[in-house]
Design a protein around this motif. Structure first.
Motif, short mmCIF file in Angstrom:
data_model
loop_
_atom_site.label_atom_id
_atom_site.label_comp_id
_atom_site.label_asym_id
_atom_site.label_seq_id
_atom_site.Cartn_x
_atom_site.Cartn_y
_atom_site.Cartn_z
N ARG A 38 0.89 -1.37 0.21
CA ARG A 38 0.04 0.66 -0.40
C ARG A 38 1.41 1.14 -0.32
O ARG A 38 0.68 2.45 -0.36
CB ARG A 38 -1.12 -0.10 1.39
CG ARG A 38 -1.79 0.62 1.39
CD ARG A 38 -3.18 0.79 2.64
NE ARG A 38 -2.29 0.56 4.00
CZ ARG A 38 -2.72 1.28 5.21
NH1 ARG A 38 -4.29 0.83 4.62
NH2 ARG A 38 -2.00 0.82 6.02
N GLN A 39 2.67 1.16 1.01
CA GLN A 39 2.78 2.64 1.02
C GLN A 39 3.30 2.49 -0.60
O GLN A 39 3.76 4.04 -0.94
CB GLN A 39 3.99 1.78 2.05
CG GLN A 39 4.88 2.97 1.87
CD GLN A 39 6.38 2.62 3.31
OE1 GLN A 39 5.81 2.36 3.63
NE2 GLN A 39 7.46 3.81 2.85
N HIS A 40 3.63 1.94 -1.44
CA HIS A 40 4.17 2.35 -2.55
C HIS A 40 3.27 1.55 -3.82
O HIS A 40 3.46 1.87 -4.47
CB HIS A 40 5.25 0.66 -2.97
CG HIS A 40 6.11 0.75 -1.91
ND1 HIS A 40 7.67 2.08 -2.39
CD2 HIS A 40 6.76 -0.13 -0.48
CE1 HIS A 40 8.74 1.48 -1.75
NE2 HIS A 40 8.27 1.00 -0.51
N ASP A 41 1.84 1.97 -3.33
CA ASP A 41 0.87 1.96 -4.91
C ASP A 41 0.55 1.14 -5.03
O ASP A 41 -0.07 1.01 -7.08
CB ASP A 41 1.13 3.71 -5.29
CG ASP A 41 1.19 4.71 -3.74
OD1 ASP A 41 -0.42 4.48 -3.73
OD2 ASP A 41 1.81 5.55 -4.04
N VAL A 42 1.01 -0.39 -5.05
CA VAL A 42 0.56 -0.83 -5.69
C VAL A 42 -0.95 -1.95 -5.56
O VAL A 42 -0.95 -2.84 -4.35
CB VAL A 42 2.00 -2.43 -5.09
CG1 VAL A 42 1.63 -3.69 -6.25
CG2 VAL A 42 3.24 -2.16 -5.57
N PRO A 43 -0.75 -2.20 -6.25
CA PRO A 43 -2.75 -2.74 -6.40
C PRO A 43 -2.70 -4.28 -6.20
O PRO A 43 -2.13 -4.66 -7.35
CB PRO A 43 -3.69 -2.62 -7.51
CG PRO A 43 -2.28 -2.11 -9.05
CD PRO A 43 -1.33 -1.92 -7.92
N HIS A 44 -3.35 -4.88 -5.46
CA HIS A 44 -2.93 -5.71 -4.64
C HIS A 44 -4.44 -6.82 -4.49
O HIS A 44 -5.01 -6.30 -3.47
CB HIS A 44 -1.76 -6.40 -3.93
CG HIS A 44 -1.65 -5.63 -2.48
ND1 HIS A 44 -1.69 -4.07 -2.39
CD2 HIS A 44 -2.31 -5.90 -1.61
CE1 HIS A 44 -2.03 -3.84 -0.88
NE2 HIS A 44 -2.18 -4.74 -0.74
N ASN A 70 -7.87 -6.80 1.63
CA ASN A 70 -6.98 -7.25 0.24
C ASN A 70 -7.17 -8.72 0.12
O ASN A 70 -6.43 -8.92 -0.37
CB ASN A 70 -5.75 -6.54 -0.02
CG ASN A 70 -5.77 -4.33 -0.62
OD1 ASN A 70 -6.50 -3.96 0.89
ND2 ASN A 70 -5.62 -4.63 -1.68
N ASN A 117 7.77 -3.86 -9.40
CA ASN A 117 8.23 -3.19 -10.43
C ASN A 117 9.44 -4.14 -11.87
O ASN A 117 8.97 -3.82 -13.36
CB ASN A 117 9.42 -2.53 -9.64
CG ASN A 117 8.77 -1.55 -8.70
OD1 ASN A 117 8.10 -0.84 -9.22
ND2 ASN A 117 9.57 -0.97 -7.43
#
Length: 260
Positions: A38-44, A70, A117
């Motif tokens: 969540r901190q790195h805005d990764v949809p998961h 999630n 990434n």
């Protein structure tokens, strides 16, 4: 000849976590993972597979859903086994990118973000290694480490693959790669070599990254040294046979490999 890489085309990361009797650590694993993504805005989504636990693992997961939206826990109601649990989770994952993570926090959640990434650079697979410059292990049992290094050297030589940590389950794949490696047969820890070796043999692109690993601090390991026998050998022989029977008919004529 190499394949064209597609960049930044993934929409959702599915983290698949097999769990058997992990009530002492699964909550911490899920919370730290969710926070980092969540901190790195990764949809998961986090797909935790309860593989026949006899402790309170399932109850912990049900409570955890209240604070981690999630989280998508599921119970493997078919035959149990480490490989079967992962396949069960892969079958129920909705993401177009997948990372397999251990339930005991041995894998660094920061590496999950790095995997995501790299997948978005266009690679089909990301293989982490604990045994290259930049990688690290902490509190690795000596006998297990010795056998690990022998097994991986054998795989390197047998399949002519430069990567030196193929037996580690902590890897990332595009969903299309997972589907392209089916059918998956390995029921236990031999699945950790079945997927990456099939990906290499079938011509998918991959990139290697240095990663860190630490031994579990709670609970008991589910890996049994005796499992590094016939199951692994049969898996390797099956893929080796495929390699030589289908030479020249893989997805790509040559895998593209990039190392840091």
């Amino acid at each position: 000849m190499t394949t064209e890489l597609k960049r930044n085309d993934l929409e959702l990361l599915s983290v698949v976590i097999p769990a058997r009797d992990e009530e002492e650590c699964i909550a911490s694993t899920v919370k730290h993972l969710h926070s980092e993504l969540r901190q790195h805005d990764v949809p998961h989504e986090i797909v935790v597979v309860d593989d026949g636990s006899t402790d309170g693992t399932w109850n912990v997961l049900q409570q955890l859903k209240l604070c981690v939206p999630n989280l998508a826990p599921t119970q493997n109601t078919a035959s149990h086994g480490f490989g079967r649990a992962i396949i069960w989770g892969l079958d129920r994952a909705h993401g177009d990118g997948v990372v397999i993570v251990m339930a005991d926090e041995s894998d660094d959640v920061r590496d999950v973000v790095r995997y995501w990434n790299v997948l978005n650079e266009g690679y089909d697979c990301v293989f982490g290694s604990r045994f290259v410059p930049g990688g690290a292990v902490a509190d690795y049992p000596r006998l297990k480490l010795f056998l690990n290094r022998i097994a991986n050297k054998f795989l390197q030589l047998f399949f002519r693959v430069e990567h030196n940590d193929l037996t580690n389950a902590f890897k990332a794949y595009r969903k299309t790669t997972i589907d392209g490696c089916r059918p998956l047969f390995a029921a236990h820890f031999n699945l950790t070599v079945e997927i990456p070796l099939k990906a290499v043999v079938r011509g998918y692109t991959w990139k290697a990254l240095p990663i860190t690993w630490r031994n579990r601090r709670t609970g008991a390991t589910k890996f049994k040294i005796k499992e590094m026998g016939s199951g692994y050998l049969i898996t390797c022989l099956r893929i080796c046979l495929e390699k030589y029977l289908n030479r020249g008919h893989s997805r790509a004529s040559r895998s593209r490999i990039v190392r840091n």
